[in-house]
Motif scaffolding. Structure first.
Motif: not given
Length: 97
Positions: A32-43
């Motif tokens: 779903g449409w969203h905005r990331h409020g924090l830096d992030y890493v995806v694995v």
């Protein structure tokens, strides 16, 4: 409103420094449409082909192997769709600072 199945989050850990969430997507599932409020890493735990819908109607795709990762800065806005024939699982680590 989308008719795609929604990705299912499972919070694995939260501290004053990080939030760790495992996301599971059925084939064709989306965040779903969203905005990331924090830096992030995806694995990625599973291989994946993603369709990413961005601002202004942009669409891109990514193909990732199990174990691949990437980093993004806070502010990213998108809808991530599992464009694979199989279930997709990844772990997102949000960095609180």
């Amino acid at each position: 409103m989308s008719t795609r199945p929604q990705a299912v989050p499972r919070k694995l850990e939260e501290s004053d420094r990080v939030i760790v969430t495992e996301w599971t997507f059925a084939p064709g599932g989306e965040t779903g449409w969203h905005r990331h409020g924090l830096d992030y890493v995806v694995v990625y735990r599973t291989p994946a082909t993603l369709r990413i819908e961005g601002p202004g109607g942009t669409v891109s795709s990514m193909t990732l192997a199990a174990g691949d990762s990437y980093f993004r800065r806070a502010g990213v806005e998108h809808n991530v769709i599992n464009d694979s024939a199989n279930a997709l699982i990844f772990v997102e680590v949000e960095l609180k600072g």
